[in-house]
Design a protein around this motif. Structure first.
Motif, mmCIF file in Angstrom:
data_model
loop_
_atom_site.group_PDB
_atom_site.id
_atom_site.type_symbol
_atom_site.label_atom_id
_atom_site.label_comp_id
_atom_site.label_asym_id
_atom_site.label_seq_id
_atom_site.Cartn_x
_atom_site.Cartn_y
_atom_site.Cartn_z
ATOM 1 N N GLU A 10 51.463 7.320 -48.707
ATOM 2 C CA GLU A 10 50.306 7.370 -47.807
ATOM 3 C C GLU A 10 49.844 8.798 -47.524
ATOM 4 O O GLU A 10 48.787 8.997 -46.932
ATOM 5 C CB GLU A 10 50.597 6.631 -46.494
ATOM 6 C CG GLU A 10 51.747 7.206 -45.690
ATOM 7 C CD GLU A 10 53.102 6.591 -46.044
ATOM 8 O OE1 GLU A 10 53.256 6.095 -47.186
ATOM 9 O OE2 GLU A 10 54.005 6.624 -45.194
ATOM 10 N N ASP A 11 50.636 9.774 -47.952
ATOM 11 C CA ASP A 11 50.254 11.167 -47.733
ATOM 12 C C ASP A 11 49.671 11.836 -48.978
ATOM 13 O O ASP A 11 49.422 13.047 -48.978
ATOM 14 C CB ASP A 11 51.469 11.975 -47.247
ATOM 15 C CG ASP A 11 51.904 11.555 -45.847
ATOM 16 O OD1 ASP A 11 51.029 11.118 -45.068
ATOM 17 O OD2 ASP A 11 53.102 11.640 -45.552
ATOM 18 N N LEU A 12 49.473 11.075 -50.040
ATOM 19 C CA LEU A 12 48.886 11.660 -51.254
ATOM 20 C C LEU A 12 47.487 12.172 -50.942
ATOM 21 O O LEU A 12 46.705 11.506 -50.273
ATOM 22 C CB LEU A 12 48.811 10.608 -52.370
ATOM 23 C CG LEU A 12 50.153 10.094 -52.908
ATOM 24 C CD1 LEU A 12 49.913 8.995 -53.950
ATOM 25 C CD2 LEU A 12 50.970 11.218 -53.506
ATOM 26 N N GLN A 13 47.188 13.368 -51.437
ATOM 27 C CA GLN A 13 45.876 13.980 -51.189
ATOM 28 C C GLN A 13 45.186 14.273 -52.513
ATOM 29 O O GLN A 13 45.733 14.983 -53.358
ATOM 30 C CB GLN A 13 46.049 15.291 -50.419
ATOM 31 C CG GLN A 13 46.619 15.096 -49.014
ATOM 32 C CD GLN A 13 46.974 16.418 -48.370
ATOM 33 O OE1 GLN A 13 46.223 17.384 -48.477
ATOM 34 N NE2 GLN A 13 48.121 16.475 -47.726
ATOM 35 N N LEU A 14 43.974 13.766 -52.651
ATOM 36 C CA LEU A 14 43.258 13.905 -53.922
ATOM 37 C C LEU A 14 43.085 15.360 -54.367
ATOM 38 O O LEU A 14 43.371 15.671 -55.534
ATOM 39 C CB LEU A 14 41.905 13.185 -53.841
ATOM 40 C CG LEU A 14 41.108 13.164 -55.143
ATOM 41 C CD1 LEU A 14 41.881 12.475 -56.261
ATOM 42 C CD2 LEU A 14 39.761 12.478 -54.937
ATOM 43 N N PRO A 15 42.629 16.280 -53.504
ATOM 44 C CA PRO A 15 42.454 17.661 -53.995
ATOM 45 C C PRO A 15 43.754 18.260 -54.548
ATOM 46 O O PRO A 15 43.751 18.949 -55.552
ATOM 47 C CB PRO A 15 41.969 18.420 -52.749
ATOM 48 C CG PRO A 15 41.340 17.372 -51.889
ATOM 49 C CD PRO A 15 42.167 16.136 -52.114
ATOM 50 N N LEU A 18 44.458 16.725 -57.993
ATOM 51 C CA LEU A 18 43.564 17.291 -59.017
ATOM 52 C C LEU A 18 43.990 18.717 -59.366
ATOM 53 O O LEU A 18 43.986 19.099 -60.541
ATOM 54 C CB LEU A 18 42.111 17.252 -58.528
ATOM 55 C CG LEU A 18 41.545 15.853 -58.274
ATOM 56 C CD1 LEU A 18 40.120 15.956 -57.735
ATOM 57 C CD2 LEU A 18 41.574 14.986 -59.525
ATOM 58 N N ALA A 19 44.387 19.493 -58.347
ATOM 59 C CA ALA A 19 44.842 20.864 -58.616
ATOM 60 C C ALA A 19 46.100 20.845 -59.487
ATOM 61 O O ALA A 19 46.251 21.663 -60.401
ATOM 62 C CB ALA A 19 45.097 21.601 -57.309
ATOM 63 N N LEU A 21 46.921 18.689 -61.646
ATOM 64 C CA LEU A 21 46.592 18.243 -63.008
ATOM 65 C C LEU A 21 45.657 19.216 -63.734
ATOM 66 O O LEU A 21 45.395 19.045 -64.926
ATOM 67 C CB LEU A 21 45.950 16.853 -62.943
ATOM 68 C CG LEU A 21 46.880 15.738 -62.445
ATOM 69 C CD1 LEU A 21 46.079 14.472 -62.152
ATOM 70 C CD2 LEU A 21 47.977 15.447 -63.461
ATOM 71 N N ALA A 22 45.169 20.222 -63.022
ATOM 72 C CA ALA A 22 44.171 21.137 -63.599
ATOM 73 C C ALA A 22 44.822 22.245 -64.419
ATOM 74 O O ALA A 22 44.465 23.412 -64.297
ATOM 75 C CB ALA A 22 43.321 21.732 -62.474
ATOM 76 N N ASP A 23 45.758 21.871 -65.249
ATOM 77 C CA ASP A 23 46.470 22.831 -66.093
ATOM 78 C C ASP A 23 46.861 22.095 -67.370
ATOM 79 O O ASP A 23 47.447 21.009 -67.300
ATOM 80 C CB ASP A 23 47.722 23.317 -65.344
ATOM 81 C CG ASP A 23 48.593 24.197 -66.217
ATOM 82 O OD1 ASP A 23 48.476 25.430 -66.114
ATOM 83 O OD2 ASP A 23 49.389 23.653 -67.016
ATOM 84 N N ARG A 91 46.385 4.163 -54.354
ATOM 85 C CA ARG A 91 45.539 5.063 -53.553
ATOM 86 C C ARG A 91 44.244 5.458 -54.270
ATOM 87 O O ARG A 91 43.182 5.580 -53.662
ATOM 88 C CB ARG A 91 46.319 6.339 -53.191
ATOM 89 C CG ARG A 91 47.120 6.238 -51.919
ATOM 90 C CD ARG A 91 46.265 6.055 -50.664
ATOM 91 N NE ARG A 91 45.336 7.153 -50.425
ATOM 92 C CZ ARG A 91 45.674 8.299 -49.891
ATOM 93 N NH1 ARG A 91 46.919 8.504 -49.505
ATOM 94 N NH2 ARG A 91 44.784 9.248 -49.728
ATOM 95 N N PHE A 92 44.345 5.689 -55.594
ATOM 96 C CA PHE A 92 43.203 6.205 -56.370
ATOM 97 C C PHE A 92 43.006 5.354 -57.623
ATOM 98 O O PHE A 92 43.304 5.804 -58.746
ATOM 99 C CB PHE A 92 43.456 7.678 -56.739
ATOM 100 C CG PHE A 92 43.836 8.526 -55.561
ATOM 101 C CD1 PHE A 92 42.926 8.766 -54.532
ATOM 102 C CD2 PHE A 92 45.099 9.077 -55.457
ATOM 103 C CE1 PHE A 92 43.282 9.539 -53.428
ATOM 104 C CE2 PHE A 92 45.455 9.856 -54.356
ATOM 105 C CZ PHE A 92 44.542 10.082 -53.342
ATOM 106 N N LEU A 95 42.089 6.431 -61.456
ATOM 107 C CA LEU A 95 42.116 7.886 -61.650
ATOM 108 C C LEU A 95 43.105 8.308 -62.735
ATOM 109 O O LEU A 95 42.741 9.030 -63.675
ATOM 110 C CB LEU A 95 42.467 8.582 -60.329
ATOM 111 C CG LEU A 95 42.565 10.109 -60.427
ATOM 112 C CD1 LEU A 95 41.203 10.718 -60.708
ATOM 113 C CD2 LEU A 95 43.162 10.712 -59.164
#
Lengths: 115, 115
Positions: A10-15, A18-19, A21-23, A91-92, A95
């Protein structure tokens, strides 16, 4: 265990996800685990084509765990990692599938997409 | 025009797109444009709840344009931005929809998710 804090579902945060995975290397590691299921960490590094030191790989793994993308389990002296697919999907929705399948033909390993 | 280089559709890179979206303010701007279509840049900043200076917003817009997420069109003295949905959907099917819809109930504006 270790000192990495993995967030609750429940504490997963999308930004943050994404950060993480941005590698290209972390993407390759996540794709490997998504396709192969829970894997020995050293094997992920070797078979996902990640040419780096073990400590650099540990750093990437920590970022993925702290974002809630991967989890780790210790058995004996070995660490095994797996994708938190159920938590992420609930949650997503869609995605992780979109990210794992993106450029699937190009992305057999990070070394295949150096640009 | 301006000096921001927007990549061609075939040059879109997933890690760069994910990095551009890995920020709550940029996510809020992208969601606003996804829902409202092409919009006056100043309006995006105001209506997506982005409490920042115009120059900070320009910086965020530049990152989104350089990643290929948004495009900009000048008409008269005003700049209008829109989502490159077709380009993104054809390269990364399902990705933008998953990101736009994620936490849609929470994300009425960046200020609604400060954590």
């Amino acid at each position: 265990m270790d000192d990495v804090l993995e967030p609750a579902a429940e504490d997963l945060q999308l930004p943050r996800i994404l950060a993480a995975l941005a590698d290209p290397h972390r993407l390759a590691a996540v794709r490997y685990v998504a396709r192969n299921g829970e894997s020995w960490c050293t094997q992920v590094m070797q078979e996902a084509g990640l040419a780096m030191t073990k400590s650099t790989f540990s750093h990437h793994l920590r970022i993925l765990r702290e974002a809630g993308v991967l989890t780790k389990r210790i058995q004996g002296t070995k660490g095994y990692t797996s994708l938190r697919k159920d938590d992420l999907d609930s949650r997503f929705p869609g995605l992780m599938d979109a990210i794992i399948e993106a450029d699937a033909d190009l992305a057999s390993g990070a070394s295949a997409s150096p640009r």
